[in-house]
Scaffold this motif. Structure first.
Motif, PDB file in Angstrom:
ATOM      1  N   ASP A  52      62.761  91.151  42.282  1.00 41.42           N
ATOM      2  CA  ASP A  52      61.950  92.218  42.430  1.00 41.42           C
ATOM      3  C   ASP A  52      61.247  91.629  43.618  1.00 41.42           C
ATOM      4  O   ASP A  52      60.239  91.075  43.522  1.00 41.42           O
ATOM      5  CB  ASP A  52      61.216  92.503  41.344  1.00 41.42           C
ATOM      6  CG  ASP A  52      59.776  93.678  41.745  1.00 41.42           C
ATOM      7  OD1 ASP A  52      59.951  93.995  42.893  1.00 41.42           O
ATOM      8  OD2 ASP A  52      59.145  93.901  40.766  1.00 41.42           O
ATOM      9  N   SER A  75      58.971  92.965  45.348  1.00 37.03           N
ATOM     10  CA  SER A  75      57.509  93.443  45.355  1.00 37.03           C
ATOM     11  C   SER A  75      56.620  92.247  44.942  1.00 37.03           C
ATOM     12  O   SER A  75      55.578  91.873  45.422  1.00 37.03           O
ATOM     13  CB  SER A  75      57.329  94.714  44.866  1.00 37.03           C
ATOM     14  OG  SER A  75      57.446  94.375  43.618  1.00 37.03           O
ATOM     15  N   SER A  76      57.174  91.188  44.004  1.00 38.31           N
ATOM     16  CA  SER A  76      56.301  90.112  43.477  1.00 38.31           C
ATOM     17  C   SER A  76      56.467  88.955  44.555  1.00 38.31           C
ATOM     18  O   SER A  76      55.183  88.296  44.382  1.00 38.31           O
ATOM     19  CB  SER A  76      57.356  89.570  42.413  1.00 38.31           C
ATOM     20  OG  SER A  76      57.499  90.593  41.443  1.00 38.31           O
ATOM     21  N   ALA A 136      56.455  89.790  48.309  1.00 31.79           N
ATOM     22  CA  ALA A 136      56.089  90.507  49.467  1.00 31.79           C
ATOM     23  C   ALA A 136      55.061  89.983  50.284  1.00 31.79           C
ATOM     24  O   ALA A 136      54.863  89.696  51.228  1.00 31.79           O
ATOM     25  CB  ALA A 136      56.372  91.875  49.477  1.00 31.79           C
ATOM     26  N   LEU A 151      57.957  93.795  51.898  1.00 33.43           N
ATOM     27  CA  LEU A 151      58.973  94.083  50.950  1.00 33.43           C
ATOM     28  C   LEU A 151      60.181  93.642  51.908  1.00 33.43           C
ATOM     29  O   LEU A 151      61.008  93.016  51.316  1.00 33.43           O
ATOM     30  CB  LEU A 151      58.823  95.514  50.498  1.00 33.43           C
ATOM     31  CG  LEU A 151      58.129  95.890  49.371  1.00 33.43           C
ATOM     32  CD1 LEU A 151      57.892  97.345  49.368  1.00 33.43           C
ATOM     33  CD2 LEU A 151      58.639  95.088  48.268  1.00 33.43           C
ATOM     34  N   ARG A 154      55.136  98.668  36.576  1.00 35.14           N
ATOM     35  CA  ARG A 154      54.608  99.217  37.805  1.00 35.14           C
ATOM     36  C   ARG A 154      55.006 100.819  37.753  1.00 35.14           C
ATOM     37  O   ARG A 154      55.878 101.213  36.948  1.00 35.14           O
ATOM     38  CB  ARG A 154      55.324  98.460  38.859  1.00 35.14           C
ATOM     39  CG  ARG A 154      54.619  97.287  39.403  1.00 35.14           C
ATOM     40  CD  ARG A 154      54.867  96.724  40.520  1.00 35.14           C
ATOM     41  NE  ARG A 154      54.646  95.231  40.862  1.00 35.14           N
ATOM     42  CZ  ARG A 154      55.245  94.303  40.521  1.00 35.14           C
ATOM     43  NH1 ARG A 154      56.666  94.479  40.360  1.00 35.14           N
ATOM     44  NH2 ARG A 154      54.912  92.941  40.871  1.00 35.14           N
ATOM     45  N   ASP A 193      56.650 103.309  43.012  1.00 30.33           N
ATOM     46  CA  ASP A 193      56.888 102.018  43.531  1.00 30.33           C
ATOM     47  C   ASP A 193      58.660 101.571  43.171  1.00 30.33           C
ATOM     48  O   ASP A 193      59.129 101.307  44.168  1.00 30.33           O
ATOM     49  CB  ASP A 193      55.990 100.997  42.873  1.00 30.33           C
ATOM     50  CG  ASP A 193      54.632 100.922  42.846  1.00 30.33           C
ATOM     51  OD1 ASP A 193      54.311 101.441  43.915  1.00 30.33           O
ATOM     52  OD2 ASP A 193      53.868 100.349  42.026  1.00 30.33           O
ATOM     53  N   THR A 244      60.423 103.458  46.159  1.00 28.62           N
ATOM     54  CA  THR A 244      60.232 102.558  47.295  1.00 28.62           C
ATOM     55  C   THR A 244      61.046 101.503  47.510  1.00 28.62           C
ATOM     56  O   THR A 244      61.821 101.359  48.400  1.00 28.62           O
ATOM     57  CB  THR A 244      58.566 102.195  47.565  1.00 28.62           C
ATOM     58  OG1 THR A 244      57.650 103.119  47.549  1.00 28.62           O
ATOM     59  CG2 THR A 244      58.663 101.268  48.559  1.00 28.62           C
ATOM     60  N   ILE A 245      61.344 100.843  46.267  1.00 32.07           N
ATOM     61  CA  ILE A 245      62.239  99.585  46.254  1.00 32.07           C
ATOM     62  C   ILE A 245      63.535 100.040  46.312  1.00 32.07           C
ATOM     63  O   ILE A 245      64.558  99.432  46.863  1.00 32.07           O
ATOM     64  CB  ILE A 245      61.803  98.751  45.034  1.00 32.07           C
ATOM     65  CG1 ILE A 245      60.549  98.290  44.999  1.00 32.07           C
ATOM     66  CG2 ILE A 245      62.969  97.722  44.627  1.00 32.07           C
ATOM     67  CD1 ILE A 245      60.048  97.655  43.770  1.00 32.07           C
TER      68      ILE A 245
END
Length: 347
Positions: free
Chosen positions: A100, A102-103, A105, A111, A143, A147, A150-151
């Motif tokens: 992931d 986002s963890s 970024a 990202l 989350r 989100d 976005t990912i």
């Protein structure tokens, strides 16, 4: 008399980024980040919890503590490279590593930068080790579903043979409403990315049916609770949905009291395609070969049955057909090799 399980060609389809580390690797990154480690992260037991306590929340707390040491590009590259080396030592031909972005970024410029670092290091590690390292991008259930979209868009922009190969959904199955992640999976699917969400571990068959209905997976992360509903299991088999089964983590998280209770035999006997995975070796103190060893020593699987599990992992991977054919032939070679005595000599 048995064959060497490290020499058994296999694919590793369920391994999380931070959780792929060893304790020694965690120490190295903690020193790099100048962060102290809590004793519970480095004790011998990993996530061993009393049977009357829920294992998930302790696991998640420890995972977040471990993830806190990953604060640089060098740390991220180190994790990918070491995961590939560890898999190479265990006979893995293909590693589909889940991350992931986002963890991580905030520490590397966003990202896109986080994902590009992982993809670049996966290519380098593949060349170094001979293990095909492919990247699964995953959103998190804890989350907001926006989100995840976005990912998914980020994953879609990097989809391809040398980029992102699938889209997942991880973390606490009890969080959120599964249908809310359907748009994210649609974005990924439209970019050619198969869905590989978690399901059927913390929650039972009814929830797993929701995962199948709304997320349309190619594989299920875990899926062991499908054994409780023969009709559901039949549907998964008919749809060609493989299961990524992680026996050690099932016990550590309190899903089953003992390894002998993990329904691996029931799934296999029903005709399911099963790929054994380590999930999070850092916290469960158990790597890929250990899962095959548990199947052999605790669940009574013969070498021919272990070879079929390895074949299942290869078939369920997202590798090219030519690569799968080569690795499947190597499994046959392993099975045709002499058994070894306890002293390590052929019989």
């Amino acid at each position: 008399m048995t064959r060497d399980l490290d020499a058994l060609p296999k694919a590793h389809l369920h391994l999380h980024f931070t959780g792929s580390m060893s304790v020694s690797s965690l120490h190295q990154l903690a020193e790099l980040a100048q962060i102290g480690l809590h004793d519970s992260l480095v004790d011998a037991g990993g996530v061993l919890v009393p049977r009357d306590q829920r294992g998930w929340f302790r696991f998640q707390r420890l995972y977040e503590m471990a993830r806190d040491v990953v604060r640089s590009e060098d740390a991220m590259r180190f994790i990918v490279a070491q995961a590939a080396r560890d898999d190479a030592a265990e006979g893995s031909r293909r590693l589909e590593l889940q991350v992931d972005p986002s963890s991580y970024a905030p520490h590397v410029g966003g990202l896109a930068a986080a994902l590009e670092i992982v993809l670049d290091e996966a290519r380098r590690a593949s060349a170094e080790t001979g293990v095909q390292v492919a990247i699964v991008v995953a959103a998190s259930r804890v989350r907001h579903p926006l989100d995840a979209r976005t990912i998914a868009r980020l994953a879609a922009r990097h989809a391809g043979e040398n980029g992102v190969i699938a889209f997942g959904l991880s973390n606490n199955e009890r969080s959120g409403v599964t249908a809310d992640w359907e748009p994210a999976f649609r974005i990924a699917r439209n970019a050619g990315l198969p869905g590989v969400p978690h399901g059927g571990e913390l929650r039972g068959p009814r929830h797993l049916r929701q995962v199948v209905e709304h997320l349309r997976p190619a594989r299920i992360g875990h899926g062991v609770r499908s054994a409780e509903d023969p009709a559901l299991l039949d549907d998964l088999i008919a749809a060609g949905i493989a299961l990524e089964v992680c026996p050690a983590s099932n016990v550590h998280l309190g899903i089953y009291p003992e390894i002998g209770d993990v329904p691996l035999r029931r799934l296999v006997d029903a005709g399911a395609t099963v790929a054994l995975g380590a999930d999070d070796p850092l916290l469960f103190r158990s790597r890929l070969t250990d899962q095959y060893r548990l199947a052999r020593e605790r669940l009574g699987f013969s070498d021919s049955e272990l070879a079929e599990l390895a074949r299942g992992s290869i078939r369920a991977s997202l590798a090219a057909d030519a690569d799968k054919a080569r690795w499947l032939a190597e499994v046959d070679d392993w099975l045709n090799s002499p058994e070894m005595s306890t002293g390590g000599t052929p019989e």
